[in-house]
Design a protein around this motif. Structure first.
Motif, PDB file in Angstrom:
ATOM      1  N   LEU A  50       0.831  -1.199   0.000  1.00 38.32           N
ATOM      2  CA  LEU A  50       0.000   0.000   0.000  1.00 38.32           C
ATOM      3  C   LEU A  50       0.870   1.256   0.000  1.00 38.32           C
ATOM      4  CD1 LEU A  50      -3.155   0.482   2.225  1.00 38.32           C
ATOM      5  CD2 LEU A  50      -1.558   2.346   1.813  1.00 38.32           C
ATOM      6  N   GLU A  51       1.821   1.325   0.912  1.00 38.12           N
ATOM      7  CA  GLU A  51       2.646   2.520   1.043  1.00 38.12           C
ATOM      8  C   GLU A  51       3.585   2.707  -0.144  1.00 38.12           C
ATOM      9  OE1 GLU A  51       4.497   2.212   4.893  1.00 38.12           O
ATOM     10  OE2 GLU A  51       2.568   1.760   5.826  1.00 38.12           O
ATOM     11  N   ALA A  52       4.089   1.610  -0.696  1.00 33.97           N
ATOM     12  CA  ALA A  52       4.992   1.723  -1.845  1.00 33.97           C
ATOM     13  C   ALA A  52       4.263   2.285  -3.062  1.00 33.97           C
ATOM     14  CB  ALA A  52       5.597   0.361  -2.180  1.00 33.97           C
ATOM     15  N   HIS A  53       3.025   1.870  -3.271  1.00 40.12           N
ATOM     16  CA  HIS A  53       2.272   2.379  -4.420  1.00 40.12           C
ATOM     17  C   HIS A  53       1.795   3.812  -4.191  1.00 40.12           C
ATOM     18  CE1 HIS A  53       2.295  -1.092  -7.076  1.00 40.12           C
ATOM     19  NE2 HIS A  53       2.240  -1.835  -5.984  1.00 40.12           N
ATOM     20  N   VAL A  54       1.515   4.178  -2.939  1.00 35.93           N
ATOM     21  CA  VAL A  54       1.255   5.591  -2.640  1.00 35.93           C
ATOM     22  C   VAL A  54       2.497   6.421  -2.954  1.00 35.93           C
ATOM     23  CG1 VAL A  54       0.905   7.230  -0.748  1.00 35.93           C
ATOM     24  CG2 VAL A  54      -0.560   5.233  -0.933  1.00 35.93           C
ATOM     25  N   SER A  55       3.660   5.940  -2.539  1.00 34.54           N
ATOM     26  CA  SER A  55       4.913   6.657  -2.793  1.00 34.54           C
ATOM     27  C   SER A  55       5.165   6.810  -4.288  1.00 34.54           C
ATOM     28  CB  SER A  55       6.084   5.918  -2.142  1.00 34.54           C
ATOM     29  OG  SER A  55       5.926   5.805  -0.748  1.00 34.54           O
ATOM     30  N   ALA A  56       4.982   5.729  -5.032  1.00 31.45           N
ATOM     31  CA  ALA A  56       5.240   5.775  -6.470  1.00 31.45           C
ATOM     32  C   ALA A  56       4.340   6.783  -7.166  1.00 31.45           C
ATOM     33  CB  ALA A  56       5.041   4.384  -7.072  1.00 31.45           C
ATOM     34  N   THR A  57       3.059   6.780  -6.829  1.00 33.46           N
ATOM     35  CA  THR A  57       2.116   7.686  -7.480  1.00 33.46           C
ATOM     36  C   THR A  57       2.379   9.131  -7.088  1.00 33.46           C
ATOM     37  OG1 THR A  57       0.446   5.950  -7.459  1.00 33.46           O
ATOM     38  CG2 THR A  57      -0.320   8.184  -7.853  1.00 33.46           C
TER      39      THR A  57
ATOM     40  N   PHE B 252       1.052 -13.051   2.134  1.00 34.95           N
ATOM     41  CA  PHE B 252       0.478 -13.762   1.001  1.00 34.95           C
ATOM     42  C   PHE B 252       0.498 -12.845  -0.227  1.00 34.95           C
ATOM     43  CE2 PHE B 252      -1.757 -15.645   4.664  1.00 34.95           C
ATOM     44  CZ  PHE B 252      -1.611 -17.004   4.398  1.00 34.95           C
ATOM     45  N   PRO B 253       0.554 -13.417  -1.440  1.00 37.14           N
ATOM     46  CA  PRO B 253       0.417 -12.570  -2.634  1.00 37.14           C
ATOM     47  C   PRO B 253      -0.857 -11.744  -2.640  1.00 37.14           C
ATOM     48  CG  PRO B 253       1.252 -14.721  -3.250  1.00 37.14           C
ATOM     49  CD  PRO B 253       0.918 -14.798  -1.785  1.00 37.14           C
ATOM     50  N   VAL B 254      -1.963 -12.298  -2.155  1.00 33.06           N
ATOM     51  CA  VAL B 254      -3.222 -11.555  -2.156  1.00 33.06           C
ATOM     52  C   VAL B 254      -3.136 -10.329  -1.250  1.00 33.06           C
ATOM     53  CG1 VAL B 254      -4.302 -12.894  -0.291  1.00 33.06           C
ATOM     54  CG2 VAL B 254      -5.732 -11.800  -2.032  1.00 33.06           C
ATOM     55  N   ASP B 255      -2.325 -10.380  -0.199  1.00 35.09           N
ATOM     56  CA  ASP B 255      -2.123  -9.209   0.652  1.00 35.09           C
ATOM     57  C   ASP B 255      -1.561  -8.046  -0.155  1.00 35.09           C
ATOM     58  OD1 ASP B 255      -2.797 -10.967   2.691  1.00 35.09           O
ATOM     59  OD2 ASP B 255      -0.726 -11.200   3.394  1.00 35.09           O
ATOM     60  N   CYS B 256      -0.596  -8.370  -1.000  1.00 36.37           N
ATOM     61  CA  CYS B 256       0.071  -7.338  -1.790  1.00 36.37           C
ATOM     62  C   CYS B 256      -0.820  -6.848  -2.931  1.00 36.37           C
ATOM     63  CB  CYS B 256       1.388  -7.880  -2.338  1.00 36.37           C
ATOM     64  SG  CYS B 256       2.572  -8.302  -1.030  1.00 36.37           S
ATOM     65  N   GLU B 257      -1.636  -7.759  -3.455  1.00 39.78           N
ATOM     66  CA  GLU B 257      -2.551  -7.365  -4.525  1.00 39.78           C
ATOM     67  C   GLU B 257      -3.564  -6.332  -4.033  1.00 39.78           C
ATOM     68  OE1 GLU B 257      -6.026  -9.735  -6.728  1.00 39.78           O
ATOM     69  OE2 GLU B 257      -4.038 -10.496  -7.209  1.00 39.78           O
ATOM     70  N   VAL B 258      -4.181  -6.589  -2.884  1.00 41.31           N
ATOM     71  CA  VAL B 258      -5.144  -5.635  -2.347  1.00 41.31           C
ATOM     72  C   VAL B 258      -4.422  -4.393  -1.819  1.00 41.31           C
ATOM     73  CG1 VAL B 258      -5.255  -6.501   0.032  1.00 41.31           C
ATOM     74  CG2 VAL B 258      -7.245  -5.414  -0.991  1.00 41.31           C
ATOM     75  N   GLY B 259      -3.199  -4.546  -1.347  1.00 34.51           N
ATOM     76  CA  GLY B 259      -2.418  -3.386  -0.927  1.00 34.51           C
ATOM     77  C   GLY B 259      -2.151  -2.440  -2.084  1.00 34.51           C
ATOM     78  N   ARG B 260      -1.852  -2.991  -3.254  1.00 32.42           N
ATOM     79  CA  ARG B 260      -1.643  -2.150  -4.447  1.00 32.42           C
ATOM     80  C   ARG B 260      -2.914  -1.392  -4.789  1.00 32.42           C
ATOM     81  NH1 ARG B 260      -3.668  -2.511  -9.004  1.00 32.42           N
ATOM     82  NH2 ARG B 260      -4.363  -4.652  -8.683  1.00 32.42           N
ATOM     83  N   LEU B 261      -4.041  -2.095  -4.811  1.00 31.64           N
ATOM     84  CA  LEU B 261      -5.312  -1.462  -5.151  1.00 31.64           C
ATOM     85  C   LEU B 261      -5.640  -0.338  -4.162  1.00 31.64           C
ATOM     86  CD1 LEU B 261      -7.937  -1.738  -6.972  1.00 31.64           C
ATOM     87  CD2 LEU B 261      -8.887  -2.991  -5.049  1.00 31.64           C
ATOM     88  N   MET B 262      -5.480  -0.606  -2.885  1.00 30.74           N
ATOM     89  CA  MET B 262      -5.767   0.401  -1.866  1.00 30.74           C
ATOM     90  C   MET B 262      -4.778   1.565  -1.955  1.00 30.74           C
ATOM     91  SD  MET B 262      -6.661  -2.091   1.389  1.00 30.74           S
ATOM     92  CE  MET B 262      -6.901  -0.713   2.517  1.00 30.74           C
ATOM     93  N   GLY B 263      -3.518   1.253  -2.256  1.00 27.16           N
ATOM     94  CA  GLY B 263      -2.520   2.309  -2.400  1.00 27.16           C
ATOM     95  C   GLY B 263      -2.837   3.236  -3.553  1.00 27.16           C
TER      96      GLY B 263
END
Length: 387
Positions: free
Chosen positions: A253-260, A300-311
């Protein structure tokens, strides 16, 4: 491992010396309760000799002034002008230190949110966790994030993917250990972000990360998904397992917020597509940071998938709050509807995707951001560092 420099509770972690709550953080040495709060004018800790010296110096300096000179000092005070306007955003930088600014900005952001949950029809005991956020000048609440957790059967099948990535641990060790704390250095490397030239950018990014951290932790608490290592002793994580639930992944979540956020700051005025390749690299970096948490055995991979979406959704909301021209829309992730058949072989690569116009300037269905003058002030100062 708890006292190790690279553990989740150690020096380089969220709870350690280089973290939000650590010695170099808002609540640590650089805060009111930490080392900087005990420094005098000379940068050294307060001591009785310094206090006595300042008092003696004041008496001697003022004793030598004539009545006319004392009157001149009074005139100097009067030239300060009238009291400022009520709640001036322009005073954010001049009247407050960095710790106070951080607290003000976090308050401004968090007071725009309302968290709750709703039962899922037909699934006894299962709920949606939902975050609503203020939109527009009147602050009408609109759905920002709506997430349900996956089934236990899906998570058990996902353990295969966690184990399949374990052989990457040797080659990813340096990344895993140095990304336990917020990995700002990795984004700085892509953008040539420098602390001296981009001080306001760094300050804005830390505010965004703390905001994202708070939102993520609230969803983790509500959704209560155990870590992979809670299901089997075969995972054996390579770092200390964090003491909070697994879903969603905070690093993702935080990494995708940072990237954007950083990609938007680095845009050329009026030409947002000029740094498209740079944005793609930031996106790929965020995805790799996410994947490294699976490699380490703590997600889990699904943790990161939903983290990306939320981020992505949180980043769009933050940008809409920073610049009125931008818009945001909510995101929904139904974990109960995930395809169980593909759980063990789901492709979770580090390639990532290039950003499209994900903030939909003026697009139908996208919402205006809230009116947050202090955040907009910091954004304008950070943006000026890149123009």
């Amino acid at each position: 491992m708890a006292n190790s420099g690279f553990s989740y509770a150690g020096v380089q972690s969220y709870a350690g010396a280089a973290s939000y709550a650590g010695a170099a953080s808002y609540a640590g040495a650089a805060s009111y309760t930490g080392g900087f709060s005990k420094e005098g004018y000379d940068g050294q800790p307060y001591n009785p000799l310094l206090v006595q010296g300042l008092g003696a110096s004041r008496e001697e300096l003022l004793a030598g002034l004539s009545p006319a000179e004392r009157s001149a000092l009074q005139d100097l005070q009067q030239r300060l002008g009238p009291m400022p306007a009520f709640d001036p955003a322009d005073h954010l930088m001049r009247a407050n230190g960095i710790e106070v600014r951080a607290a003000l900005l976090h308050f401004e952001l968090l007071t725009q949110l309302r968290f709750g949950s709703k039962p899922i029809t037909g699934h006894s005991g299962e709920h949606w966790a939902e975050l609503q956020a203020a939109s527009g000048p009147k602050g009408a609440l609109k759905p920002l994030l709506r997430v349900s957790r996956p089934s236990q059967e899906f998570l058990l099948a996902h353990l295969q993917r966690v184990q399949a990535l374990a052989p990457l641990r040797d080659s990813r060790t340096a990344e895993v250990l140095t990304q336990v704390a917020p990995p700002i250095a990795y984004f700085a490397s892509v953008l040539n972000l420098q602390s001296g030239r981009h001080a306001k950018t760094t300050e804005l990014l830390k505010v965004a990360l703390q905001f994202s951290y708070a939102v993520c932790m609230r969803f983790k608490q509500a959704l209560a998904v155990p870590r992979p290592s809670a299901f089997t002793a075969q995972i054996q994580p390579m770092i200390e397992v964090p003491m909070h639930p697994s879903f969603p992944a905070g690093h993702a979540l935080e990494a995708h917020v940072s990237a954007t956020l950083l990609g938007a700051l680095a845009e050329a005025p009026g030409r947002p597509d000029d740094n498209a390749v740079q944005k793609q690299l930031l996106r790929r970096l965020a995805t790799r940071i996410s994947e490294n948490r699976i490699v380490a055995g703590v997600h889990f991979p699904v943790d990161c998938e939903v983290g990306r979406l939320m981020g992505d959704a949180l980043a769009a909301y933050l940008l809409a709050a920073c610049e009125p021209v931008r818009r945001w829309r909510g995101a929904s992730y139904d974990g109960l509807k995930l395809d169980l058949a593909g759980a063990g072989t789901r492709d979770f690569s580090a390639k990532g995707q290039a950003f499209e116009d994900e903030h939909g300037r003026g697009a139908p269905g996208w919402l205006p951001g809230p009116d947050l003058p202090m955040l907009q002030k910091l954004w304008s100062l950070a943006r000026a560092e890149w123009v």
